[in-house]
Design a protein around this motif. Structure first.
Motif, PDB file in Angstrom:
ATOM      1  N   GLN A  53       2.578 -15.882 -43.363  1.00 37.53           N
ATOM      2  CA  GLN A  53       1.385 -14.806 -43.032  1.00 37.53           C
ATOM      3  C   GLN A  53       0.857 -14.064 -44.056  1.00 37.53           C
ATOM      4  OE1 GLN A  53       3.244 -12.600 -39.696  1.00 37.53           O
ATOM      5  NE2 GLN A  53       2.353 -14.054 -38.342  1.00 37.53           N
ATOM      6  N   ILE A  89      10.633 -15.341 -35.429  1.00 33.61           N
ATOM      7  CA  ILE A  89       9.258 -15.305 -34.915  1.00 33.61           C
ATOM      8  C   ILE A  89       8.858 -14.893 -33.550  1.00 33.61           C
ATOM      9  CG2 ILE A  89       7.105 -16.949 -35.291  1.00 33.61           C
ATOM     10  CD1 ILE A  89       8.685 -18.694 -37.065  1.00 33.61           C
ATOM     11  N   GLY A 142      12.279 -19.706 -33.930  1.00 32.71           N
ATOM     12  CA  GLY A 142      13.094 -19.328 -35.201  1.00 32.71           C
ATOM     13  C   GLY A 142      12.966 -20.293 -36.489  1.00 32.71           C
ATOM     14  N   GLY A 194      14.562 -23.283 -36.584  1.00 28.96           N
ATOM     15  CA  GLY A 194      14.154 -24.241 -35.567  1.00 28.96           C
ATOM     16  C   GLY A 194      13.411 -23.739 -34.357  1.00 28.96           C
TER      17      GLY A 194
HETATM   18  P1  ADP Z   1      17.265 -18.974 -37.338  1.00 33.42           P
HETATM   19  O1  ADP Z   1      16.764 -19.965 -36.392  1.00 33.42           O
HETATM   20  O2  ADP Z   1      17.978 -19.213 -38.891  1.00 33.42           O
HETATM   21  O3  ADP Z   1      18.092 -17.789 -36.759  1.00 33.42           O
HETATM   22  P2  ADP Z   1      15.503 -16.745 -37.186  1.00 33.42           P
HETATM   23  O4  ADP Z   1      15.590 -16.663 -35.587  1.00 33.42           O
HETATM   24  O5  ADP Z   1      16.245 -15.478 -37.939  1.00 33.42           O
HETATM   25  O6  ADP Z   1      16.135 -18.190 -37.702  1.00 33.42           O
HETATM   26  O7  ADP Z   1      13.997 -16.956 -37.373  1.00 33.42           O
HETATM   27  C1  ADP Z   1      13.643 -17.190 -38.810  1.00 33.42           C
HETATM   28  C2  ADP Z   1      11.928 -17.237 -38.835  1.00 33.42           C
HETATM   29  O8  ADP Z   1      11.662 -15.680 -38.246  1.00 33.42           O
HETATM   30  C3  ADP Z   1      11.562 -17.065 -40.314  1.00 33.42           C
HETATM   31  O9  ADP Z   1      10.669 -17.978 -40.402  1.00 33.42           O
HETATM   32  C4  ADP Z   1      10.935 -15.749 -40.647  1.00 33.42           C
HETATM   33  O10 ADP Z   1      10.074 -15.566 -41.433  1.00 33.42           O
HETATM   34  C5  ADP Z   1      10.689 -15.293 -39.141  1.00 33.42           C
HETATM   35  N1  ADP Z   1      10.265 -13.916 -39.212  1.00 33.42           N
HETATM   36  C6  ADP Z   1      11.469 -12.991 -39.099  1.00 33.42           C
HETATM   37  N2  ADP Z   1      10.858 -11.564 -39.030  1.00 33.42           N
HETATM   38  C7  ADP Z   1       9.200 -11.954 -39.194  1.00 33.42           C
HETATM   39  C8  ADP Z   1       8.193 -11.067 -38.900  1.00 33.42           C
HETATM   40  N3  ADP Z   1       8.235  -9.647 -38.755  1.00 33.42           N
HETATM   41  N4  ADP Z   1       7.321 -11.491 -38.856  1.00 33.42           N
HETATM   42  C9  ADP Z   1       7.057 -12.800 -38.831  1.00 33.42           C
HETATM   43  N5  ADP Z   1       8.062 -13.726 -39.036  1.00 33.42           N
HETATM   44  C10 ADP Z   1       9.236 -13.038 -38.801  1.00 33.42           C
END
Ligand code: ADP
Length: 398
Positions: free
Chosen positions: A285, A329, A208, A210
């Motif tokens: 990306q 991610i 994510g 992190g």
């Molecule tokens: P957190 O750790 O804040 O909960 P998340 O699990 O939501 O974070 O992850 C956030 C990351 O996931 C960000 O870098 C975001 O760009 C990436 N992300 C979300 N959807 C996609 C996608 N469709 N393709 C690539 N990366 C993504």
């Protein structure tokens, strides 16, 4: 479930009979002028509703007030009256807390004592606990620690090769974080594969903002990439992950930067952002596709670091049944999954490009080739439900 961060409070109200979410929401930018509360619930007919409150939330107490008002206005107050328990996410449990723990005065003080190990997180978690204890004095409240799942890591993996007195006197060791997430995907993998967790060796990748990896043998964590703090390991949005510690001495001598500055740089200005100026993987990306060389380098470095950890944990486990991708991610970025696994066919890790690229999944799906011996699973993160489940189990087990 309450996840109280430094400037946000997330909450979810579960009915654990069917594990449905009754209401949820997030207060954001607490203490700033632009603060807001987004509250979601299902109305009597079961259709999804949401409301945004744009009022200034001066502090956590004001945010909890606003959340209570939102619950009342959306008709969810009756559900609060029958609340069986509240689970609080607590980032650092130090060496003391190995399991979810019902909160009393002593537990609050013990969590306060480990603030020194997580100064960015534990104080905010504690504020949430203190306000909730005041608001709901009759409801059992449980602390669920991000570090707890990693307590099974053996000393040869959790100790650092530094003077032993640092460990004995200053608790310097690997604790690991994202434990609730790694525990959740380990359960979900066992359920999906229809095998007991005790029969499975897993590598779990939480990718994510992190990011961390965990090596799980027979349902118990044996190593993880985050360390004393969440800074170690994989490359993250704004955190460096592994670096040569001597870099700090070199940069300090060269620029005069002090410890606070270096700590802030490694936590907030490094990782993907440090490499290419952007920390959001979707944006990176897009930039890479349009020919931005720094963005491409950030992706290459990110995937290479993951691949190295897969190799390391494969060696630590000796045998791997499944490799799991989770979080923003891990769940969504097919290209990252593909590049991180590229060339690992001799380890039995072989991605099916078509399965990997297909989206619109609801729940866990697998992306290995038909003959691939290691299952490659994409599992949606749900730390909130895991916290609720662990809270209920803790209260029942009293
Ligand atoms: P957190 O750790 O804040 O909960 P998340 O699990 O939501 O974070 O992850 C956030 C990351 O996931 C960000 O870098 C975001 O760009 C990436 N992300 C979300 N959807 C996609 C996608 N469709 N393709 C690539 N990366 C993504």
């Amino acid at each position: 479930m309450i996840n109280s961060g430094s400037s946000s409070i997330k909450y979810e109200l579960f009915d654990l009979d069917d594990e449905s979410v009754r209401t949820s929401g997030e207060a954001q930018r607490i203490g700033e002028r632009e603060s807001s509360l987004l509250h979601r619930w299902n109305d009597a007919q079961g259709s999804a509703e949401e409301l945004t409150y744009n009022e200034p939330l001066a502090d956590h107490a004001a945010a909890f007030d606003a959340i209570t008002t939102a619950l009342r206005e959306s008709g969810s107050m009756q559900e609060l009256d029958s609340l069986a328990g509240i689970g609080h996410r607590v980032v650092h449990g130090g060496e003391q807390f190995k399991t979810p723990t019902e909160i009393d005065h002593d537990v609050v003080e013990a969590i306060r004592a480990v603030c020194v190990l997580a100064p960015l997180h534990n104080p905010a978690n504690l504020t949430g606990i203190e306000v909730a204890l005041e608001l709901f004095p009759e409801v059992p409240q449980v602390a669920v620690f991000d570090t707890a799942f990693h307590h099974s890591i053996p000393a040869h993996a959790y100790r650092y090769a530094v003077p032993a007195s640092w460990y004995r006197e200053h608790q310097v060791r690997r604790y690991g974080f994202h434990g609730t997430s790694h525990a959740w995907v380990a359960h979900e993998a066992a359920k999906y594969l229809q095998q007991p967790a005790a029969a499975l060796n897993l590598i779990s990748l939480h990718l994510g903002n992190g990011a961390s990896a965990a090596a799980i043998r027979a349902g118990r964590c044996v190593d993880t990439s985050m360390g004393l703090t969440p800074l170690e390991g994989l490359i993250m949005g704004t955190r460096s992950g592994d670096i040569d510690p001597a870099i700090l001495f070199h940069v300090s001598k060269a620029t005069g930067a002090d410890i606070e500055e270096l700590e802030s740089t490694l936590n907030r200005e490094s990782g993907l952002k440090g490499i290419c100026g952007v920390n959001d993987m979707r944006e990176i990306q897009r930039l890479a596709e349009s020919g931005d060389a720094d963005a491409q380098l950030a992706i290459d470095m990110y995937c290479y670091r993951i691949k190295k950890y897969i190799g390391a944990y494969y060696a630590a486990l000796g045998h791997v049944d499944a490799l799991i991708f989770t979080a923003g991610i891990g769940e969504n970025a097919a290209l990252i999954r593909q590049q991180a696994c590229e060339g690992l066919e001799n380890l039995g890790i072989s991605i099916d490009d078509e399965k990997n690229a297909s989206d619109h999944h609801d729940g866990t799906f697998e992306i290995q080739t038909d003959s691939g011996p290691v299952k490659l699973l994409v599992i949606p993160a749900n730390e909130e439900l895991e916290i609720a489940r662990q809270t209920a189990a803790c209260i029942k087990g009293k």
